[in-house]
Design an enzyme around this catalytic site. Sequence first.
Site, PDB file in Angstrom:
ATOM      1  N   GLY A 188       0.915  -1.319  -0.016  1.00 33.98           N
ATOM      2  CA  GLY A 188      -0.048  -0.022  -0.138  1.00 33.98           C
ATOM      3  C   GLY A 188       0.771   1.264   0.128  1.00 33.98           C
ATOM      4  N   CYS A 189       0.411   2.221  -0.245  1.00 36.62           N
ATOM      5  CA  CYS A 189       1.075   3.545  -0.297  1.00 36.62           C
ATOM      6  C   CYS A 189       1.525   4.106   1.051  1.00 36.62           C
ATOM      7  CB  CYS A 189       0.072   4.578  -1.064  1.00 36.62           C
ATOM      8  SG  CYS A 189      -1.461   4.894  -0.309  1.00 36.62           S
ATOM      9  N   TYR A 190       0.648   4.299   1.982  1.00 39.58           N
ATOM     10  CA  TYR A 190       1.036   4.702   3.291  1.00 39.58           C
ATOM     11  C   TYR A 190       2.162   3.821   3.685  1.00 39.58           C
ATOM     12  CZ  TYR A 190      -2.492   8.245   4.097  1.00 39.58           C
ATOM     13  OH  TYR A 190      -3.367   9.179   3.905  1.00 39.58           O
ATOM     14  N   THR A 248       4.243   1.745   2.350  1.00 41.88           N
ATOM     15  CA  THR A 248       5.421   2.097   1.582  1.00 41.88           C
ATOM     16  C   THR A 248       6.213   3.150   2.406  1.00 41.88           C
ATOM     17  OG1 THR A 248       4.670   1.188  -0.343  1.00 41.88           O
ATOM     18  CG2 THR A 248       6.668   2.515  -0.572  1.00 41.88           C
ATOM     19  N   ILE A 290       6.790  10.223  -0.655  1.00 43.04           N
ATOM     20  CA  ILE A 290       6.549   9.454  -1.658  1.00 43.04           C
ATOM     21  C   ILE A 290       5.410   9.755  -2.545  1.00 43.04           C
ATOM     22  CG2 ILE A 290       7.357   7.131  -0.841  1.00 43.04           C
ATOM     23  CD1 ILE A 290       4.531   6.417  -1.059  1.00 43.04           C
TER      24      ILE A 290
END
Length: 345
Positions: A148-150, A152, A311
């Site tokens: 997932g984005c968070y 990462t 990111i």
Amino acid sequence: MNIAIIGATGYGGSELVRILHQHPEATIHSIHSSSQQGEPVYNSYPHMQDAIDMTLEDIDIPKIANAVDVVFTATPSGVSSALVDQLMEHDVKIIDLSGDYRIKDQELYKEWYKKEPANHDNIQKAVYGLTECLETNLQDVQLLSNPGCYPTAVLLGLAPLLQKQIINPTSIIIDAKSGVSGAGRNASPIAHFPEMNDNLKIYKVNAHQHIPEIEQILNQWDAQVGTVSFNTHLVPMTRGIMATMYVEATKEVTEDSLRDLFKETYKDDYFVRIRPKGVFPSTREVYASNFCDIGLTYDERTNRIVIVSVIDNVMKGAAGQAVQNMNKMFGLDEKTGLTFLPVYP
């Protein structure tokens, strides 16, 4: 490599199209949608007109699997599992961008995602693709679960400290903020312009579905972590994540020794950049790129280490990392097709 993208009309899917369109070792064979088949992709994304002259196709799993080398499933959680479980019956590599194969405990998945889990055997076969922390040879992997984005941003910021066990594993507090593209393309009250413009919102307080994903990996690095405090906020920007993490040091450290640790940890990782002393990253500095930029400091007064990790949520947090993992799956340099600089300003 021939590529198929299922879910090409979402933000993650469209970003995969943008990256793979100029990838020197990949050809986009087909793009697929469950709701817009038969329409040219530029109907959804006019910026692709002429450059991407492709029509969205329906989702015929045997046909797709027999025509390509790798399938990206950029569909919502709960949808991906039905597709991937079918794809696993064929000789094709799969990179899943949903949350369906990240959490190994099926009951935990049901609790946090409020959906039925994927096939147990396939969940166990899936490799969690936090690229910089992988020890698995991806060339032997059929199913890769893209983080997932968070998670990462958070995990890359905490990995060196936990792997060296120099912090109190029960002291982790994570404050994270994201642009509204993380909420997806479908309209929702939380992402509605009048609601978000000139505003800052906390959401899913103590209930974000990425919490068990983060805890699962942190506990692999240090079993004493247990649970963490993690909360998320929406800010009125399109792209970007900033995760600010607060942890208590348990060994004697200095700001210089911490920076040396991070530099040594990521010395061979092109996409993780450690900022100089006293310099902290902003989301604009990784915009539309696959970089994760990290700044850190040590507060002697409170004995706390502060890590700031940024990111682009659609790139390093989704499509960019997925292509980075694809490169490894096929024995390519992980940077292939991803070396473009951030867009600035």
